[in-house]
Design a protein around this motif. Structure first.
Motif, PDB file in Angstrom:
ATOM      1  N   MET A  89       0.819  -1.210   0.000  1.00  0.00           N
ATOM      2  CA  MET A  89       0.000   0.000   0.000  1.00  0.00           C
ATOM      3  C   MET A  89       0.854   1.262   0.000  1.00  0.00           C
ATOM      4  SD  MET A  89      -3.005  -1.052   2.701  1.00  0.00           S
ATOM      5  CE  MET A  89      -3.806  -2.665   2.620  1.00  0.00           C
ATOM      6  N   THR A  90       2.042   1.181  -0.590  1.00  0.00           N
ATOM      7  CA  THR A  90       2.921   2.342  -0.645  1.00  0.00           C
ATOM      8  C   THR A  90       3.694   2.384  -1.950  1.00  0.00           C
ATOM      9  OG1 THR A  90       4.806   3.459   0.412  1.00  0.00           O
ATOM     10  CG2 THR A  90       4.752   1.048   0.551  1.00  0.00           C
ATOM     11  N   PRO A  91       3.907   3.586  -2.498  1.00  0.00           N
ATOM     12  CA  PRO A  91       4.764   3.721  -3.683  1.00  0.00           C
ATOM     13  C   PRO A  91       6.224   3.910  -3.309  1.00  0.00           C
ATOM     14  CG  PRO A  91       3.725   5.811  -3.208  1.00  0.00           C
ATOM     15  CD  PRO A  91       3.217   4.844  -2.172  1.00  0.00           C
ATOM     16  N   GLU A 143     -11.529  -0.249   2.594  1.00  0.00           N
ATOM     17  CA  GLU A 143     -10.095  -0.294   2.340  1.00  0.00           C
ATOM     18  C   GLU A 143      -9.798  -0.536   0.863  1.00  0.00           C
ATOM     19  OE1 GLU A 143      -6.610  -2.287   4.810  1.00  0.00           O
ATOM     20  OE2 GLU A 143      -7.471  -3.733   3.407  1.00  0.00           O
ATOM     21  N   LYS A 144     -10.545  -1.413   0.229  1.00  0.00           N
ATOM     22  CA  LYS A 144     -10.318  -1.685  -1.195  1.00  0.00           C
ATOM     23  C   LYS A 144     -10.473  -0.425  -2.028  1.00  0.00           C
ATOM     24  CE  LYS A 144     -11.672  -6.569  -1.003  1.00  0.00           C
ATOM     25  NZ  LYS A 144     -12.649  -7.589  -1.448  1.00  0.00           N
ATOM     26  N   ARG A 145     -11.496   0.350  -1.716  1.00  0.00           N
ATOM     27  CA  ARG A 145     -11.711   1.597  -2.457  1.00  0.00           C
ATOM     28  C   ARG A 145     -10.614   2.618  -2.139  1.00  0.00           C
ATOM     29  NH1 ARG A 145     -18.227   2.802  -2.743  1.00  0.00           N
ATOM     30  NH2 ARG A 145     -18.920   0.641  -3.006  1.00  0.00           N
ATOM     31  N   THR A 153      -7.418   1.879  -3.996  1.00  0.00           N
ATOM     32  CA  THR A 153      -7.524   2.282  -5.399  1.00  0.00           C
ATOM     33  C   THR A 153      -7.241   3.775  -5.557  1.00  0.00           C
ATOM     34  OG1 THR A 153      -9.150   0.552  -5.868  1.00  0.00           O
ATOM     35  CG2 THR A 153      -9.059   2.412  -7.398  1.00  0.00           C
ATOM     36  N   VAL A 154      -7.820   4.585  -4.655  1.00  0.00           N
ATOM     37  CA  VAL A 154      -7.581   6.034  -4.695  1.00  0.00           C
ATOM     38  C   VAL A 154      -6.117   6.343  -4.404  1.00  0.00           C
ATOM     39  CG1 VAL A 154      -8.128   8.243  -3.613  1.00  0.00           C
ATOM     40  CG2 VAL A 154      -9.951   6.593  -4.065  1.00  0.00           C
ATOM     41  N   ALA A 155      -5.543   5.662  -3.418  1.00  0.00           N
ATOM     42  CA  ALA A 155      -4.141   5.891  -3.057  1.00  0.00           C
ATOM     43  C   ALA A 155      -3.216   5.620  -4.234  1.00  0.00           C
ATOM     44  CB  ALA A 155      -3.765   5.019  -1.862  1.00  0.00           C
TER      45      ALA A 155
END
Length: 266
Positions: A33-35, A185-187, A190-192
């Protein structure tokens, strides 16, 4: 007569509270969950920190999001270990400075808590400039606040150029059941990914995830700041054929001497 000491000197002499001393790389909320893919402080950053030659560093974090999503509660939980059910809307901006010691180097994190109400946007926007960290906050129980995340990021980006870290933070985790949270969390993820942000879910009421979030923010920003400074001060090296040529910064090159010949300047 008391000796007058600068704020920087005092900050170097003092030591951050034990929980604000960062010696190891803080992990993200979840690895997928991180770039930001760093797994540790950069080797050169560790070396220069060990030299004890660094002066205190500072980074600016701006906290944005819709009204009543919990921005102030998030900041107050971290800075003052407080949670207040009696919500009061922020007028313009509030400002906090929190001290860390990152790898033994004093590091201050400026935290700008901005108003979410439309009528205060113009005031708050004037404080967006120069941000090293952009924190977009939404209420996990409000999909509407999540949908506004891209708009808030666009507002911040109008005032900032260069590199900054982006965090998408869902608050009020304690109010959702695990089943409902999984859907949200799934949504949110996606936004993140769309806005290239690192995702976190926290609870300001219980404090769950809050210290870890801010330690992560401080470490990423500190690491990036030192790397940029090292790259700026270092000499550039290029390969010409089989030879490695070092090009010094232009300001370091000596001025060419003017040679006079028969009244002419060469």
């Amino acid at each position: 007569m008391l000796e007058t000491r600068s704020a920087v000197y005092k900050m170097m002499k003092n030591v951050a509270h034990e929980e604000r001393q960062i010696k190891y790389w803080p992990p993200p909320f979840a690895s997928d969950m991180t770039p930001y893919r760093e797994r540790d402080f950069d080797g050169n950053v560790r070396k220069v920190c060990l030299s004890k030659s660094l002066v205190p560093r500072i980074s600016k974090a701006i906290v944005l999001g819709d009204v009543a999503v919990g921005k102030t509660s998030l900041v107050n939980r971290f800075c003052h270990k407080l949670f207040d059910n009696n919500y009061k809307a922020t007028i313009g901006v509030d400002f906090e400075v929190e001290r860390f010691d990152v790898l033994g180097v004093p590091f201050n994190l400026q935290i700008w808590d901005t108003a979410g109400q439309e009528r205060f946007k113009c005031i708050a926007a004037s404080y967006y400039r120069g941000a090293n960290i952009i924190v977009i906050v939404f209420d996990l129980g409000s999909l509407m606040s999540l949908s506004h995340s891209q708009q808030w990021l666009a507002e911040a980006e109008r005032s900032n150029v260069g590199f900054y870290h982006i965090f998408l933070v869902g608050t009020k985790r304690d109010l959702l059941s695990n089943k409902v949270y999984e859907v949200i969390e799934k949504r949110a993820i996606t936004v993140a990914k769309t806005i290239n942000a690192e995702y976190w879910a926290v609870s300001s009421r219980t404090g769950d995830g809050v210290p870890e979030l801010f330690a992560r923010m401080a470490s990423l920003s500190f690491n990036a700041t030192i790397i940029r400074e090292l790259q700026t001060s270092a000499t550039e090296q290029i390969t010409v054929g089989s030879d490695l040529v070092t090009l010094k910064n232009q300001k370091e090159l000596p001025e060419k001497k003017k040679l006079k010949c028969n009244g002419c300047t060469v």
